[in-house]
Design an enzyme around this catalytic site. Structure first.
Site, mmCIF file in Angstrom:
data_model
loop_
_atom_site.group_PDB
_atom_site.id
_atom_site.type_symbol
_atom_site.label_atom_id
_atom_site.label_comp_id
_atom_site.label_asym_id
_atom_site.label_seq_id
_atom_site.Cartn_x
_atom_site.Cartn_y
_atom_site.Cartn_z
ATOM 1 N N HIS A 10 -14.583 -2.675 1.904
ATOM 2 C CA HIS A 10 -14.872 -3.678 3.070
ATOM 3 C C HIS A 10 -14.688 -2.587 4.378
ATOM 4 O O HIS A 10 -13.833 -2.691 5.146
ATOM 5 C CB HIS A 10 -13.913 -4.644 3.223
ATOM 6 C CG HIS A 10 -14.110 -5.634 2.136
ATOM 7 N ND1 HIS A 10 -13.643 -5.271 0.777
ATOM 8 C CD2 HIS A 10 -14.239 -6.982 1.993
ATOM 9 C CE1 HIS A 10 -13.851 -6.674 -0.015
ATOM 10 N NE2 HIS A 10 -14.202 -7.487 0.742
ATOM 11 N N GLU A 24 0.965 -1.261 -0.070
ATOM 12 C CA GLU A 24 -0.112 0.070 0.082
ATOM 13 C C GLU A 24 0.731 1.314 -0.042
ATOM 14 O O GLU A 24 0.627 2.296 -0.555
ATOM 15 C CB GLU A 24 -0.973 -0.003 1.390
ATOM 16 C CG GLU A 24 -2.349 -0.941 0.924
ATOM 17 C CD GLU A 24 -2.205 -2.282 1.175
ATOM 18 O OE1 GLU A 24 -2.996 -3.015 1.012
ATOM 19 O OE2 GLU A 24 -1.065 -2.574 1.524
ATOM 20 N N ARG A 61 -18.827 -3.512 1.656
ATOM 21 C CA ARG A 61 -18.846 -5.025 1.386
ATOM 22 C C ARG A 61 -20.252 -5.659 0.884
ATOM 23 O O ARG A 61 -20.361 -6.176 -0.463
ATOM 24 C CB ARG A 61 -18.175 -6.012 2.046
ATOM 25 C CG ARG A 61 -18.132 -7.536 1.656
ATOM 26 C CD ARG A 61 -17.609 -8.508 2.614
ATOM 27 N NE ARG A 61 -17.721 -9.843 2.157
ATOM 28 C CZ ARG A 61 -17.330 -10.825 2.762
ATOM 29 N NH1 ARG A 61 -17.184 -10.619 4.163
ATOM 30 N NH2 ARG A 61 -17.122 -12.081 2.361
ATOM 31 N N ASP A 92 -13.833 -12.401 8.769
ATOM 32 C CA ASP A 92 -12.423 -12.195 8.817
ATOM 33 C C ASP A 92 -12.002 -11.657 10.034
ATOM 34 O O ASP A 92 -10.875 -11.650 10.589
ATOM 35 C CB ASP A 92 -11.977 -11.071 7.828
ATOM 36 C CG ASP A 92 -11.581 -11.637 6.244
ATOM 37 O OD1 ASP A 92 -11.767 -12.883 6.257
ATOM 38 O OD2 ASP A 92 -11.588 -10.992 5.309
ATOM 39 N N PHE A 134 -6.695 -1.314 5.810
ATOM 40 C CA PHE A 134 -5.166 -1.215 5.591
ATOM 41 C C PHE A 134 -4.600 -0.139 5.146
ATOM 42 O O PHE A 134 -3.499 0.390 4.747
ATOM 43 C CB PHE A 134 -4.844 -2.275 4.133
ATOM 44 C CG PHE A 134 -4.944 -3.862 4.439
ATOM 45 C CD1 PHE A 134 -4.635 -4.236 5.751
ATOM 46 C CD2 PHE A 134 -5.713 -4.440 3.546
ATOM 47 C CE1 PHE A 134 -4.691 -5.654 6.013
ATOM 48 C CE2 PHE A 134 -5.701 -6.038 3.898
ATOM 49 C CZ PHE A 134 -5.435 -6.411 5.109
#
Length: 252
Positions: A55, A4, A114, A63, A30
């Site tokens: 998400h 990233e 999502r 997750d 992230f």
């Protein structure tokens, strides 16, 4: 979480060059891996740079808490000169993309869910697009004297609309982008959130603190999530129309 930062650097380089519109994508959780590059883009006022962050909440589900953003979106909102768009349906998403590729004074983060979301088909698509381009707008007007304002963003707009359905004096305000709303005229802001109505509640599947600027009560998620199907996590942590209605019932 391993590429990233380099992605953010590349986006900044493209933006500095100036010919192309640049965008990059990853899971929202992230974003901290390339936060320094977002900060540089904001400082340098690099326009037409967009970060597509998917998400967006505890709705990620199985997750678990490592991949379920809770503080992430609000952590982006505190970066000066960064527009953070969390659209509530397809038409607001169109507006978010348009804003991100036309804004010349700084970058834009697009915070996308999502899960499938209900569409506010009671309001014309063009009105939803135009409203979202102002950062916030009235998604459902009160049927009687204004008594309550429900403010929501992203996947929680659908819950706000359902909770308001049986309250004649309730107005629903969709606020996909706080920063863009704050740049509107005082007259427009007053038309959306009139100062005469102080009975306000906000709802977002994330930490609640930022919303106290606009509401006296907030239904948020001030803890980490857990691993389970997304709809179960959402319901267990209060992100439902039923829970919102219950919270409204406790307000004076």
């Amino acid at each position: 979480g391993i590429r990233e930062h380099s992605m953010g650097c590349i986006l900044n380089g493209i933006a500095y060059h100036g010919i192309f519109k640049a965008s990059g994508s990853t899971f929202a959780v992230f974003v901290d891996y390339f936060r320094p590059t977002i900060r540089i883009a904001s400082i340098a006022e690099l326009g037409r740079v967009s970060y597509i962050l998917t998400h967006d909440s505890i709705g990620v589900g199985e997750d678990g808490p490592t991949h379920q953003p809770v503080e992430t979106v609000s952590g982006l909102r505190v970066i000066p000169n960064l527009d953070v768009f969390r659209p509530g349906d397809a038409e607001e998403t169109v507006a978010a993309y348009v804003s991100s590729v036309t804004r010349t004074g700084g970058p834009t983060a697009l915070i996308l869910s999502r899960q499938n979301l209900d569409q506010n088909t009671d309001m014309p698509a063009q009105d939803r697009r135009e409203g979202a381009l102002k950062g916030a707008y009235v998604a459902k007007k009160e049927a009687g004297d204004l008594d309550l304002i429900i403010i929501a963003t992203g996947s929680e707009v659908q819950h706000a609309l359902k909770a308001a359905a049986d309250i004649p004096g309730a107005r629903v305000v969709s606020m996909p982008c706080m920063e863009l709303y704050e740049r509107q005229s005082e007259d427009y802001k007053e038309s959306v959130l009139p100062s005469t109505c102080t009975k306000r509640i906000a709802m977002e599947a994330g930490v609640s603190d930022p919303w106290y600027k606009y509401a006296s009560k907030v239904v948020g998620v001030d803890r980490f999530g857990f691993s389970a199907p997304g709809d179960i996590v959402m319901a267990e942590l209060g992100m439902s129309a039923d829970n919102l209605s219950s919270e409204i019932a406790t307000m004076n």
